[in-house]
Motif scaffolding. Structure first.
Motif, PDB file in Angstrom:
ATOM      1  N   GLN A 110       0.830  -1.203   0.000  1.00  0.00           N
ATOM      2  CA  GLN A 110       0.000   0.000   0.000  1.00  0.00           C
ATOM      3  C   GLN A 110       0.867   1.257   0.000  1.00  0.00           C
ATOM      4  N   ALA A 111       1.989   1.202   0.725  1.00  0.00           N
ATOM      5  CA  ALA A 111       2.902   2.351   0.771  1.00  0.00           C
ATOM      6  C   ALA A 111       3.481   2.629  -0.616  1.00  0.00           C
ATOM      7  N   LEU A 112       3.787   1.563  -1.359  1.00  0.00           N
ATOM      8  CA  LEU A 112       4.319   1.713  -2.707  1.00  0.00           C
ATOM      9  C   LEU A 112       3.262   2.308  -3.642  1.00  0.00           C
ATOM     10  N   LEU A 113       2.028   1.821  -3.515  1.00  0.00           N
ATOM     11  CA  LEU A 113       0.940   2.351  -4.338  1.00  0.00           C
ATOM     12  C   LEU A 113       0.685   3.821  -4.018  1.00  0.00           C
ATOM     13  N   ASP A 114       0.725   4.154  -2.742  1.00  0.00           N
ATOM     14  CA  ASP A 114       0.510   5.535  -2.318  1.00  0.00           C
ATOM     15  C   ASP A 114       1.609   6.449  -2.860  1.00  0.00           C
ATOM     16  N   LYS A 115       2.846   5.988  -2.780  1.00  0.00           N
ATOM     17  CA  LYS A 115       3.967   6.791  -3.287  1.00  0.00           C
ATOM     18  C   LYS A 115       3.876   6.972  -4.802  1.00  0.00           C
TER      19      LYS A 115
END
Length: 525
Positions: free
Chosen positions: A462-467
């Motif tokens: 999710q952090a990668l998608l958000d970034k």
């Protein structure tokens, strides 16, 4: 001891389990205490969308924007927004990953030790969030939020065993506890309403989490005084009781349970006697358990019991587990990504901060309320439809929510949110029901816990998608949302296709078995 052929057709009104229980007042008090702490501590981290504006206003991670150049003039620069969202991402991961650990501790050390661990974790995390502005040698805000996420499952899951404090009413108690968990996300909503309307003057994070220390202290005191040191029943046993209404002795918990009438018991007993007279085998299950299994087999479309007698290794390496794990992982990722980014998504779609704030506030209220509203309807679906039908409905709702989420029309977004807040508890309940039916009760805790654990770990993406949304797609959430919808379509189609193929195989096997049993009964007669 399982019931045998000499068991009365109508079970006696007394239940042997009741003789082992504390007084009614104590049991009611125990359940009330558990409901109170579940309401305040089971899953408050899922109210992140309501807490985030307060974190921003209170200057959490504000120093990040002071060092990143042109973005520093913005109220929330990209780096700060990602840092705040990462708090929720890690919290969601920890909550789901902890479920597996909690199950093991609960089985080995009992609910009191489990609850005390949760209380201590919540107390320490509250201190960190209270003093986050003054603690400099580690990230107190991140550590504190993770601590809340870690402690929640300990105090929530340790309460499950209270469901059997009222034999015959375990389903109602579990529904109340689940409702309290769903509503716990309202904690930060209430805080935000008080904060933004100044109902309590200058209710800073320090003041709020100072007051919140009462919650873990309350849990600790309850655990060492009134709560049972040993479980009334294990999670696996509760899963079986909740599904069948059969207790450990093989008798219905409710003597008036219409599912186990005298006529049906007599027919099943006669059939079993005829078969055993030829096969010379003795069933280890009571007549009532055999009736329950037969009903569940029919209600599930034939998938009930398909892996009950398999080893844990074979269960978790089967397509049943792998496909459900893939589908569950994508669903959890989608829901948590939306929770963390709802305001920024709405700002992109409508280019209006006021509209975005309005939709965000609506979501904050709908999330806890929707869970409570959905509980009775979820029960009706599970009780009246086959497992494949339930999962198909789940799949269709999930795709609809995904499509609605990409349409820049306000009424569509509101409708999508209403569907999402109902879908979330429906998803958790349907997956739990699937695990109980397919994998059985013996390994239920491990199978369901590991599925949630794996899904939680993969939520780190999710952090990668958000970034990527912030940096690669310039705040456009459509590429990520479209990817998640496509993955939902593929994983869901694969799961449903496999279940359908197995239903066909099971149906063929049932026809052959019924033919053989009919021949055996005729010989016995």
């Amino acid at each position: 001891m399982p019931a045998t052929e000499n068991t009365p057709l109508v079970p006696v009104a007394t239940n042997p389990l009741k003789d082992q229980l504390p007084s009614l007042k104590i049991r009611v008090f125990q359940v009330v205490c558990a409901l109170i702490w579940c309401l305040f501590a089971a899953g408050p981290i899922f109210g992140f969308a309501a807490l985030k504006p307060i974190l921003i206003d209170q200057g959490v991670y504000k120093e990040i924007c002071d060092t990143v150049g042109p973005d520093a003039l913005q109220e929330v620069c990209t780096e700060r927004d990602l840092k705040l969202n990462f708090m929720f991402t890690l919290g969601a991961v920890v909550t789901n990953a902890t479920a597996l650990v909690v199950g093991s501790i609960l089985d080995n050390y009992g609910p009191r030790v489990t609850g005390i661990i949760g209380a201590i974790a919540i107390f320490i995390s509250s201190l960190c969030l209270r003093n986050g502005a003054t603690i400099t040698f580690f990230d107190a805000y991140l550590f504190g939020y993770i601590g809340l996420a870690f402690g929640g499952p300990f105090v929530f899951i340790s309460s499950f065993q209270l469901a059997n404090s009222f034999p015959g009413k375990s389903g109602s108690v579990l529904a109340l506890l689940t409702g309290a968990f769903d509503s716990s996300s309202a904690l930060f909503l209430i805080y935000r309403l008080i904060y933004q309307n100044d109902l309590i003057h200058n209710l800073t994070l320090k003041k709020f989490f100072t007051a919140y220390l009462v919650v873990p202290i309350f849990i600790f005191v309850c655990q060492v005084t009134v709560m049972p040191s040993e479980s009334y029943k294990t999670v696996e046993t509760l899963a079986k009781m909740g599904e069948t209404g059969i207790d450990e002795s093989g008798l219905p918990m409710d003597p008036e349970d219409l599912r186990y009438t005298g006529q049906e018991v007599q027919a099943q007993r006669s059939r079993r006697n005829s078969i055993k007279s030829i096969r010379s085998t003795r069933s280890t299950k009571s007549v009532y358990e055999e009736i329950a299994d037969s009903r569940l087999h029919q209600k599930s479309g034939g998938i009930f019991g398909v892996l009950h007698d398999k080893s844990l290794k074979k269960q978790i390496t089967s397509p049943w587990y792998i496909l459900m794990c893939c589908f569950a992982t994508i669903q959890m990722l989608r829901v948590n990504y939306f929770v963390a980014t709802i305001r920024s998504q709405m700002e992109f779609y409508f280019q209006d901060e006021g509209i975005a704030i309005g939709i965000n506030k609506f979501f904050d209220v709908a999330l806890p309320v929707g869970g409570l509203f959905a509980i009775p309807f979820i029960g009706l679906l599970l009780d009246n439809f086959k497992t494949l039908t339930v999962l198909t409905i789940l799949y269709q709702i999930s795709l609809t929510i995904g499509v609605f989420g990409m349409i820049p029309l306000q009424f569509v977004q509101y409708l999508g949110i209403l569907m999402l807040v109902v879908y979330r508890p429906f998803y958790y309940t349907a997956v739990s029901d699937f695990c109980a039916k397919v994998f059985g009760y013996r390994n239920f805790g491990t199978v369901y816990g590991s599925l949630n654990c794996i899904s939680g770990i993969f939520n780190l993406f999710q952090a990668l998608l958000d970034k990527s949304t912030h940096t690669v797609f310039h705040m456009n959430p459509n590429p990520v949302n479209l990817l998640l919808v496509l993955l939902t379509a593929l994983s869901g189609a694969a799961l449903l296709g496999y279940i359908k193929s197995q239903e066909i195989e099971v149906s063929k096997s049932d026809i052959i078995r019924e033919a053989l049993d009919s021949e055996v009964v005729e010989i016995g007669d």
